[in-house]
Design a protein around this motif. Sequence first.
Motif, short mmCIF file in Angstrom:
data_model
loop_
_atom_site.label_atom_id
_atom_site.label_comp_id
_atom_site.label_asym_id
_atom_site.label_seq_id
_atom_site.Cartn_x
_atom_site.Cartn_y
_atom_site.Cartn_z
N GLN A 6 0.88 -1.17 0.00
CA GLN A 6 0.00 0.00 0.00
C GLN A 6 0.92 1.22 0.00
O GLN A 6 1.52 1.54 1.02
CB GLN A 6 -0.91 -0.01 1.23
N LYS A 9 0.89 5.95 2.97
CA LYS A 9 0.66 5.79 4.40
C LYS A 9 -0.49 6.69 4.86
O LYS A 9 -1.27 6.32 5.73
CB LYS A 9 1.92 6.15 5.19
N CYS A 23 -3.67 -0.60 -3.71
CA CYS A 23 -3.14 -1.86 -3.19
C CYS A 23 -2.58 -2.65 -4.36
O CYS A 23 -3.28 -2.90 -5.34
CB CYS A 23 -4.25 -2.65 -2.50
N TYR A 86 -6.61 -1.52 5.48
CA TYR A 86 -5.59 -2.51 5.20
C TYR A 86 -6.05 -3.40 4.05
O TYR A 86 -7.17 -3.93 4.06
CB TYR A 86 -5.34 -3.41 6.41
N ALA A 88 -5.39 -6.99 2.18
CA ALA A 88 -4.88 -8.27 2.65
C ALA A 88 -5.05 -9.33 1.58
O ALA A 88 -6.01 -9.30 0.80
CB ALA A 88 -5.58 -8.69 3.94
N PHE A 100 -1.00 -8.92 5.28
CA PHE A 100 -1.54 -7.56 5.25
C PHE A 100 -0.54 -6.59 4.67
O PHE A 100 0.67 -6.74 4.82
CB PHE A 100 -1.88 -7.11 6.68
N GLY A 101 -1.07 -5.56 4.04
CA GLY A 101 -0.25 -4.42 3.67
C GLY A 101 0.01 -3.56 4.89
O GLY A 101 -0.48 -3.85 5.98
N SER A 102 0.77 -2.49 4.70
CA SER A 102 1.16 -1.64 5.83
C SER A 102 0.08 -0.65 6.22
O SER A 102 0.21 0.04 7.22
CB SER A 102 2.46 -0.90 5.51
N GLY A 103 -0.98 -0.58 5.44
CA GLY A 103 -2.11 0.26 5.80
C GLY A 103 -2.05 1.67 5.26
O GLY A 103 -0.96 2.22 5.04
N GLN B 37 1.02 -5.55 15.39
CA GLN B 37 0.84 -4.37 14.56
C GLN B 37 1.87 -3.33 14.95
O GLN B 37 1.91 -2.89 16.10
CB GLN B 37 -0.57 -3.79 14.74
N GLY B 42 2.15 -2.60 9.15
CA GLY B 42 0.89 -3.33 9.07
C GLY B 42 0.81 -4.41 10.13
O GLY B 42 1.42 -4.31 11.19
#
Lengths: 110, 116
Positions: A6, A9, A23, A86, A88, A100-103, B37, B42
């Motif tokens: 992702q 941020k 994504c 997120y 995923a 998961f991605g880093s969000g 987390q 993530g």
Amino acid sequence: AQRVTQPEKLLSVFKGAPVELKCNYSYSGSPELFWYVQYSRQRLQLLLRHISRESIKGFTADLNKGETSFHLKKPFAQEEDSAMYYCALKKAGSARQLTFGSGTQLTVLP
Amino acid sequence: NAGVTQTPKFRVLKTGQSMTLLCAQDMNHEYMYWYRQDPGMGLRLIHYSVGEGTTAKGEVPDGYNVSRLKKQNFLLGLESAAPSQTSVYFCASSLRGTSGVAGELFFGEGSRLTVL
């Protein structure tokens, strides 16, 4: 190994503007993709999954296997959409482990 | 239904101390997971379990141990805590099937651990 990226941020948009959360994934097989959301002071929860091809809270996401992307889109953002999102990925046939991605922290400004 | 419950919600440890995080679910889910987390990274899978009495390593298992003695409980242990284990820990559970809610994880509220 599979990977979910992702690139943003933080993302800020004004209320009523379109929003797209990016994504991208890398996986050699046939993935299952999801978007999870965490609103302030709430639990992480499923927003939508690509196999359902559904629209939840006005959000849609289309799996593009050619571009290995699963971008989340909404035509008119609302302030209540502000949250951490997120992306995923689950390997087909795996024991439901998600990568998961880093969000991306989305803020919708009034 | 409480869903997924984690205890404790907050804990401060000194380096070298041990502790156990408890996860309990009342949805009769077969699968359970522990994630951590960290900012910019993530959620990363620590360990998971596909059924009572079975556990498996995830992406970042070092420094942690787990046990699933009962179907509804999944324990995460830190034998000798290190500052690098400062994080927010999330437990999750899911069904085993592939139809309907396939892939949906149900999360707890998280446990914030600080190791000094």
